[in-house]
Design an enzyme around this catalytic site. Structure first.
Site, PDB file in Angstrom:
ATOM      1  N   HIS A 233      37.471  41.231  31.236  1.00 10.20           N
ATOM      2  CA  HIS A 233      36.104  41.727  31.384  1.00 10.20           C
ATOM      3  C   HIS A 233      35.230  41.363  30.187  1.00 10.20           C
ATOM      4  O   HIS A 233      34.022  41.206  30.332  1.00 10.20           O
ATOM      5  CB  HIS A 233      36.113  43.250  31.622  1.00 10.20           C
ATOM      6  CG  HIS A 233      36.505  43.619  33.014  1.00 10.20           C
ATOM      7  ND1 HIS A 233      37.808  43.882  33.372  1.00 10.20           N
ATOM      8  CD2 HIS A 233      35.772  43.738  34.153  1.00 10.20           C
ATOM      9  CE1 HIS A 233      37.852  44.163  34.663  1.00 10.20           C
ATOM     10  NE2 HIS A 233      36.636  44.082  35.165  1.00 10.20           N
TER      11      HIS A 233
ATOM     12  N   HIS B 118      33.689  37.793  49.215  1.00 13.93           N
ATOM     13  CA  HIS B 118      34.113  38.386  47.950  1.00 13.93           C
ATOM     14  C   HIS B 118      33.485  37.602  46.795  1.00 13.93           C
ATOM     15  O   HIS B 118      33.473  36.363  46.821  1.00 13.93           O
ATOM     16  CB  HIS B 118      35.641  38.324  47.902  1.00 13.93           C
ATOM     17  CG  HIS B 118      36.260  38.901  46.674  1.00 13.93           C
ATOM     18  ND1 HIS B 118      36.212  38.277  45.453  1.00 13.93           N
ATOM     19  CD2 HIS B 118      36.957  40.049  46.490  1.00 13.93           C
ATOM     20  CE1 HIS B 118      36.850  39.018  44.566  1.00 13.93           C
ATOM     21  NE2 HIS B 118      37.311  40.098  45.168  1.00 13.93           N
TER      22      HIS B 118
ATOM     23  N   ASP C 105      34.783  46.794  32.986  1.00 11.35           N
ATOM     24  CA  ASP C 105      34.368  46.927  34.373  1.00 11.35           C
ATOM     25  C   ASP C 105      33.178  47.895  34.462  1.00 11.35           C
ATOM     26  O   ASP C 105      32.065  47.532  34.800  1.00 11.35           O
ATOM     27  CB  ASP C 105      35.615  47.408  35.159  1.00 11.35           C
ATOM     28  CG  ASP C 105      35.337  47.927  36.555  1.00 11.35           C
ATOM     29  OD1 ASP C 105      34.167  48.064  36.927  1.00 11.35           O
ATOM     30  OD2 ASP C 105      36.325  48.206  37.276  1.00 11.35           O
TER      31      ASP C 105
ATOM     32  N   ASP D 169      38.961  45.085  28.284  1.00 15.59           N
ATOM     33  CA  ASP D 169      40.091  44.169  28.304  1.00 15.59           C
ATOM     34  C   ASP D 169      39.574  42.747  28.120  1.00 15.59           C
ATOM     35  O   ASP D 169      38.369  42.502  28.156  1.00 15.59           O
ATOM     36  CB  ASP D 169      40.899  44.313  29.602  1.00 15.59           C
ATOM     37  CG  ASP D 169      40.069  44.043  30.844  1.00 15.59           C
ATOM     38  OD1 ASP D 169      39.492  42.950  30.943  1.00 15.59           O
ATOM     39  OD2 ASP D 169      39.977  44.938  31.716  1.00 15.59           O
TER      40      ASP D 169
ATOM     41  N   LYS E  48      31.361  48.146  48.070  1.00 16.26           N
ATOM     42  CA  LYS E  48      32.305  48.421  46.983  1.00 16.26           C
ATOM     43  C   LYS E  48      31.487  48.774  45.744  1.00 16.26           C
ATOM     44  O   LYS E  48      30.259  48.806  45.777  1.00 16.26           O
ATOM     45  CB  LYS E  48      33.199  47.205  46.739  1.00 16.26           C
ATOM     46  CG  LYS E  48      34.192  46.951  47.871  1.00 16.26           C
ATOM     47  CD  LYS E  48      35.495  47.724  47.717  1.00 16.26           C
ATOM     48  CE  LYS E  48      36.386  47.071  46.683  1.00 16.26           C
ATOM     49  NZ  LYS E  48      37.646  47.838  46.503  1.00 16.26           N
TER      50      LYS E  48
ATOM     51  N   ASP F  68      30.932  46.196  39.133  1.00 13.99           N
ATOM     52  CA  ASP F  68      31.973  45.890  38.146  1.00 13.99           C
ATOM     53  C   ASP F  68      31.426  44.771  37.263  1.00 13.99           C
ATOM     54  O   ASP F  68      30.909  43.767  37.775  1.00 13.99           O
ATOM     55  CB  ASP F  68      33.241  45.438  38.898  1.00 13.99           C
ATOM     56  CG  ASP F  68      34.376  44.968  37.977  1.00 13.99           C
ATOM     57  OD1 ASP F  68      34.106  44.618  36.803  1.00 13.99           O
ATOM     58  OD2 ASP F  68      35.529  44.941  38.432  1.00 13.99           O
TER      59      ASP F  68
ATOM     60  N   ARG G  35      31.982  43.050  46.752  1.00 13.15           N
ATOM     61  CA  ARG G  35      32.012  43.050  48.220  1.00 13.15           C
ATOM     62  C   ARG G  35      31.039  44.112  48.698  1.00 13.15           C
ATOM     63  O   ARG G  35      30.728  45.053  47.968  1.00 13.15           O
ATOM     64  CB  ARG G  35      33.406  43.438  48.745  1.00 13.15           C
ATOM     65  CG  ARG G  35      34.549  42.614  48.266  1.00 13.15           C
ATOM     66  CD  ARG G  35      35.818  43.064  49.004  1.00 13.15           C
ATOM     67  NE  ARG G  35      36.866  43.515  48.117  1.00 13.15           N
ATOM     68  CZ  ARG G  35      37.937  44.200  48.525  1.00 13.15           C
ATOM     69  NH1 ARG G  35      38.061  44.523  49.797  1.00 13.15           N
ATOM     70  NH2 ARG G  35      38.868  44.575  47.674  1.00 13.15           N
TER      71      ARG G  35
ATOM     72  N   CYS H 101      32.594  42.314  35.720  1.00 14.94           N
ATOM     73  CA  CYS H 101      33.040  40.918  35.840  1.00 14.94           C
ATOM     74  C   CYS H 101      32.222  40.151  36.865  1.00 14.94           C
ATOM     75  O   CYS H 101      32.084  38.930  36.760  1.00 14.94           O
ATOM     76  CB  CYS H 101      34.537  40.830  36.147  1.00 14.94           C
ATOM     77  SG  CYS H 101      35.007  41.261  37.830  1.00 14.94           S
ATOM     78  N   TYR H 102      31.625  40.862  37.838  1.00 16.18           N
ATOM     79  CA  TYR H 102      30.812  40.158  38.836  1.00 16.18           C
ATOM     80  C   TYR H 102      29.466  39.728  38.259  1.00 16.18           C
ATOM     81  O   TYR H 102      28.703  39.024  38.928  1.00 16.18           O
ATOM     82  CB  TYR H 102      30.653  40.999  40.104  1.00 16.18           C
ATOM     83  CG  TYR H 102      31.978  41.216  40.792  1.00 16.18           C
ATOM     84  CD1 TYR H 102      32.681  40.129  41.312  1.00 16.18           C
ATOM     85  CD2 TYR H 102      32.562  42.478  40.868  1.00 16.18           C
ATOM     86  CE1 TYR H 102      33.923  40.293  41.894  1.00 16.18           C
ATOM     87  CE2 TYR H 102      33.806  42.652  41.460  1.00 16.18           C
ATOM     88  CZ  TYR H 102      34.488  41.560  41.965  1.00 16.18           C
ATOM     89  OH  TYR H 102      35.719  41.737  42.536  1.00 16.18           O
TER      90      TYR H 102
END
Lengths: 487, 427
Positions: free
Chosen positions: A380, A240, A370, A377, A296, A299, A293, A301-302
């Site tokens: 993020h 992850h 995201d 938010d 998936k 996003d 992952r 934040c990654y």
């Protein structure tokens, strides 16, 4: 030309359906190269207003779910300001300091709010927020941190397998270990006793995919000890992005202790980790954003958790500058001349990541997110900005800088003086390679560089560590290389 | 899928659904309750029923501040002297409950009404870890030190957790609280059944999967079995559970072959938790089974990175060379029609379907890695052959960099550079 969708092979499943839906939305965010707005702009003012609104007017009711994460709300906001090259006025700084200090637990560490139990995650957020707004002296926050009790709190969370609970009666996971190590490194309370066995725990969290899981589970022998490898310590959960960042950063910070530990030393599979990390980057139709992952969705934040992890690999001798400085071998792959092919800027696509954040990660009303059509938010907003910053700049662990810090180290009578020196000089050796910035969209989009381990600016990291280690950090000498170039 | 209750019965399971637990083998060293207070406290007859709980949307429910049974508590405001910066706009209900919670934490009271208060807060904010922590300590204080039959207080807590876990699937604390209850309730089979149901709602939930893995490792892992090594019946139970896990993963992957969480769980079940079997023939049997299982799943959806990663994982774990799968990877690494067609079906190497979008990027990468590995094996003894193999790998990486996987161009170039370094270093 429309980029190719992810292959479905005539075999749709729930995963491929959500993926296709996301790709359809993202496709609309690929700018038309013929349009005058093709050059993506970071809407700094809109994001600043989003942050100011949160700070001054407060967070809307739906943030009640973050009531136990008040230090995080503040850290995300303050650090987003720092990355945007903005500082608060002294009055607001003081309000922040007082608020942060109300979260300190009487028995050490910080909680998620006043009267809440101490927890490793808000402890990191509180100390890092204090690095930004605090100062030494009365009411400055720094001298009011109870380091002795914090150390005792850390020790009280320690488990036999080298891991730590995030709080009493709570879970073990590598986020907590990352938070503990950053705080202990910054505040000069990192000891061999505290982290004995922790590196082996981190290593056991690496999965067959190459990334890291949330935790592992020890198998005890009858006498209650933990058998050495190859006894299984299976990872709990799959590889992850968030856990991988935390585990990798922890692994880097633990290197001075691994060097001292007896054989057999714990190891991780770096090649497999690199492979997993590069595969977390989405393809063209996903605008090059990162996912957390396998199979998936991307996003924003990654951008930090995965994108930011590449800098950490350099501390372990993989990719980036060390790679470029080794004996060059001509690349006969015939890949053609790209804009940046003259510079080795690491093993992932920095340009594409910046485009994802600029084109899909920005909410039109301010703040980052995201993915479209989601709302912005606080979380993020910071991790998109930090990820963007790490994709713009090349920060590497400089051997030259480390030596400078070692040379001026003032020895003390404290126990573990050598390891303290090592931890301090490693932490502050991270240096920006001048002239190596790649800023998509031009200089107006430039952000401050962040420290690859702490996710504070280099200046704030140095400020706090210099104070608590009672050392003088030598002034950085600029080499006068050409300034950043923009694409 | 036996014993599955109807779908609309998710919240309150009938008692008949509660699978009787086998004797729990629990390794006492893995979880202890160092904070367990001495055996004072109330007898466990007070049961908090979820139906009696105030709902946050119901305006008729009185605040704690309005209730006589809380009149003895002086609520504690969060911040003294309003100094608002980065504040949250709480509802009146949330402020009320947390004001009383702060007061309770300060006084140290651990009584049945604390269970009601913490449940109220948790329903409004399930991530309030201090409320969970305090609730657990209160439960420990109220439960008898030792018991043979599950006390009603614990039963009602388990039922409440079933409701909350489904409602707040993505919250760490909901799942961790369940973990804390396992050593108390000793019903791991009930938990396995519950997890199965909650994965039907969210098939990739990280907390749910890692909870399942924790449960298996701590109740049926090697250490747990060794704890009572003389008791054969316990080991039999564990074997049954592990066999059931394999069926469970298979069912999950039949629903979505791209579910990476399920692939990871398979690895955990087959190799991760228990290591390699000690007998060589058993090792071979399991490896062959996994190999064919993975190949068949790849043939269904060749561009599925989860399955290819699993293939890499089992090869490495068992110490097999990736060359073992060279022929299979070749079937997927080139466009349709590039491979000779055979009339005889090769059961060991199931071919791609007509709808497969070939070449599969994952197969290309895999084949390049095979060639690189073969080059490395020949470096010392056959340098010329090593060069040939490297060239093939470089050609594949170049195709990935320029055409099939352009986003990772830098990485493929990095691989090319590394392979050349290796050749040069050995020359």
């Amino acid at each position: 030309m429309t980029p190719k969708p992810t292959p479905i092979d005539g075999f749709p499943t729930s995963t491929s359906r959500t993926q296709a839906e996301t790709e359809a939305v993202l496709l609309e965010h690929i700018p038309d190269p013929s349009s005058p707005h093709a050059k993506p702009t970071l809407q700094k003012n809109a994001h600043m207003q989003f942050l100011v609104r949160n700070l001054v007017q407060g967070f809307p009711t739906r943030y009640t779910s973050q009531d136990a994460s008040q230090p995080w709300l503040l850290f995300w906001t303050l650090q987003a300001f720092s990355v945007l090259q903005v500082a608060l006025d002294p009055g607001n700084k003081q309000k922040c300091i007082e608020k942060i200090m109300s979260w300190q637990h009487p028995d050490g560490g910080f909680g998620g709010g006043p009267g809440q139990a101490a927890h490793l995650l808000p402890t990191y957020a509180s100390v890092c927020a204090l690095a930004i707004v605090g100062r030494p002296g009365p009411n400055g926050g720094w001298d009011q941190i109870n380091r002795k009790k914090m150390y005792d709190f850390f020790l009280s969370l320690k488990q036999k397998d080298g891991s730590f609970l995030v709080a009493h009666h709570s879970e073990v996971d590598v986020r907590g270990i990352y938070c503990l190590l950053i705080v202990a490194s910054l505040l000069d309370i990192l000891t061999p006793e505290l982290v004995e066995g922790t590196a082996a725990f981190i290593a056991s969290c690496q999965t067959y995919e190459g990334g890291f899981a949330s935790a592992s589970h020890p198998i005890f022998t009858l006498n209650g000890s933990i058998p050495p490898p190859p006894a299984p310590r299976p990872p709990l959960g799959e590889a992850h992005g968030g856990y991988t960042f935390c585990a990798l950063a922890s692994w880097v910070m633990l290197q001075p202790f691994v060097a001292l530990s007896p054989e057999p030393k714990p190891t991780i599979d770096l090649k497999n980790l690199l492979r997993w990390l590069v595969h977390m980057q989405g393809i063209e139709i996903e605008l090059g954003g990162f996912k957390g992952r396998t199979n998936k969705l991307v996003d924003g934040c990654y951008s930090w958790w995965c994108g930011g992890a590449f800098a950490l690999l350099e501390a372990l001798g993989l990719g980036g500058l060390q790679n470029a400085e080794s004996d060059e071998v001509p690349i006969d792959s015939g890949t053609g001349a790209g804009v940046w092919d003259d510079v080795d800027d690491g093993p992932f696509n920095r340009e594409a990541l910046q485009e994802y954040i600029l084109n899909a990660g920005q909410h039109p009303a301010g703040g980052l997110r995201d993915k479209p059509p989601k709302n912005a938010d606080a979380y993020h907003t910071l991790y998109c900005l930090s990820g963007l910053s790490s994709a713009q700049h090349h920060i590497f662990p400089s051997k030259v800088r480390k030596q400078q810090l070692v040379d001026v180290w003032e020895a003390s009578e404290e126990p573990n003086d050598n390891i303290r020196k090592d931890v301090f000089s490693e932490l502050l050796s991270w240096t920006e390679e001048e002239g190596a910035s790649h800023i998509v969209g031009g200089h107006e989009n430039r952000l401050n560089a962040t420290h690859p381990l702490s996710n504070l600016t280099i200046t704030h990291t140095e400020g706090l560590a210099e104070y608590f280690y009672k050392q003088k950090v030598p002034v950085r000498v600029r080499t006068g290389k050409p300034e950043a170039k923009a694409a | 899928m036996t014993g599955r209750p109807p779908a609309d019965d998710r919240v309150n399971w009938p008692q008949t659904f509660l699978v009787p637990a086998p004797r729990l083998v629990y390794n006492k060293t893995t979880v202890s309750n160092p904070f367990r207070p001495p055996g004072e406290g109330f007898p466990p007859f007070y049961i908090v029923s979820p139906s009696r709980m105030p709902s946050t949307t119901d305006e008729d429910v009185p605040l704690f501040a309005e209730r006589e049974d809380w009149a003895d508590v002086q609520p504690l405001e969060q911040y003294e002297g309003a100094n608002p910066i980065a504040s949250i706009f709480y509802t009146a209900e949330y402020k009320d409950a947390t004001n009383y919670f702060r007061a309770i934490v300060k006084s140290g009271e651990k009584s049945p009404r604390v269970l009601e208060l913490t449940e109220n807060i948790i329903r409004q904010n399930p991530a309030h870890y201090s409320a969970w922590q305090y609730r657990y300590e209160t439960l420990l204080a109220l439960l008898p030190e030792k018991f043979d039959e599950t006390p009603p207080l614990l039963t009602s807590e388990l039922r409440l957790m079933d409701e909350l876990a489904v409602q707040f699937l993505k919250t760490y604390q909901v799942w961790h609280h369940r973990r804390l209850l396992v050593p108390l309730a000793k019903q791991p089979m009930r938990e396995l059944a519950f997890i199965k149901r909650s994965l039907e709602v969210d098939a990739k939930n990280y907390h749910t999967w890692s909870y399942r893995q924790w449960l298996l490792a701590s109740c049926y892992g090697l250490g747990a079995a060794a704890d009572e090594a003389n008791d054969d019946s316990v080991i039999d139970d564990a074997e049954e559970v592990w066999a059931g896990e394999l069926d469970f993963v298979d069912a999950m992957l039949s629903q979505d072959v791209r579910n990476n969480s399920a692939w990871h769980h398979r690895f955990f079940v087959v190799y991760g938790c228990r290591g390699l079997p000690s007998s060589e023939s058993e090792r071979q049997r399991i490896f062959k089974r996994e190999l064919i299982y993975t190949k068949q799943n790849i043939s269904l959806a060749p561009s599925n990175p989860s399955a290819w990663n699993y293939l890499r994982g089992i090869l490495k774990e068992t110490g097999n060379s990736i060359s073992v799968v060279k022929h299979f990877a070749r079937l997927y690494a080139f466009p349709h029609g590039s491979n000779e067609k055979h009339d005889i079906v090769d059961l060991d190497n199931p071919p791609p379907s007509a709808e497969a979008e070939l070449p599969s990027v994952q197969a290309m990468e895999f084949l390049a890695d095979v060639w690189e590995a073969e080059a490395i094996a020949k470096l010392k003894t056959e340098p010329k052959a090593a060069k040939t193999e490297t060239d093939k790998a470089v050609e594949m990486w170049t195709a990935l960099a320029n055409e099939h996987d352009k986003i990772r161009k830098k990485y493929w170039e990095h691989r090319i550079r590394d392979a050349h370094h290796l050749l040069q270093a050995s020359a």
